[in-house]
Enzyme design. Sequence first.
Site, short mmCIF file in Angstrom:
data_model
loop_
_atom_site.label_atom_id
_atom_site.label_comp_id
_atom_site.label_asym_id
_atom_site.label_seq_id
_atom_site.Cartn_x
_atom_site.Cartn_y
_atom_site.Cartn_z
N CYS A 158 -71.04 39.43 7.88
CA CYS A 158 -72.33 40.17 6.86
C CYS A 158 -73.38 39.73 7.42
O CYS A 158 -74.46 40.75 7.70
CB CYS A 158 -72.05 39.24 5.55
SG CYS A 158 -70.95 39.77 4.53
N1 PCA Z 1 -68.04 39.13 3.59
C1 PCA Z 1 -68.05 38.42 4.62
C2 PCA Z 1 -67.81 39.59 5.61
C3 PCA Z 1 -67.27 40.59 4.58
C4 PCA Z 1 -67.58 40.20 3.31
O1 PCA Z 1 -67.58 40.90 2.27
C5 PCA Z 1 -69.43 37.36 5.16
O2 PCA Z 1 -69.78 36.88 4.20
O3 PCA Z 1 -69.68 37.44 6.32
#
Ligand code: PCA
Length: 226
Positions: A158
């Site tokens: 993310c």
């Molecule tokens: N959360 C992850 C990556 C995909 C998602 O929905 C994150 O916190 O990096």
Amino acid sequence: MTKLTVVMSGFDPYDGVEVNPSLIVPRTLAAQGVAGNPDDYDDPLHDVDVTIRSVILPVSFGSAWPQLEAVLEREHPDIVIATGLKRAARGILLERCAENLKDAEKPDADNVIPERGPIDESGPAAYWTGLPLRAILQAFARDNIPATLSSDAGTYVCNALFYHLENWASRQDKALAGFVNLPLVNEQPHPQHGLPLDQQVTAARDVVRQSARYFLGAVKSPSLLP
Ligand code: PCA
């Protein structure tokens, strides 16, 4: 009529969670739209036509950003709102800042754990979000949506997507971009985790509407200040 294009991204199922809200919310909002009320001249979006395109990305360090970038090159959006899932969150997390760091403890969807280090060797340590977080929080308060400002989107996929996105936005003449983390979908009220889906869609609509107002100059305060 002013036309605005918004790209809203989400992720595939992640962290053993079958229903990643970030997969459903952008698609739902793209289908429903965020129409302003054409008869309400106090509604800053009453004469604005907002098109929302949704894109779902793999939870992959290597391919999430290239896939989003391809959509941005095709759509030339005015506003980009990336979303992800933070399963420990009680409500919506409005991310303030993307850090130039990848540090993964678990493999991504390609079964890769990237080497710990900067995302962009020559990039700045961090970028601020481009979204008007205070105006969004005020809209959330009106709609009874639990939310907090967050200073850290983690150091996983993310955050990496967020960093690349702000890097892209910094090279555009005029484009707003930011990242919003969603909690688990929980249809029953829960004291610690999650929100019902329709509340998450309402929250995403508020994010788009306030970002559009800010883009059009109707929100006065700088995005990070009270
Ligand atoms: N959360 C992850 C990556 C995909 C998602 O929905 C994150 O916190 O990096």
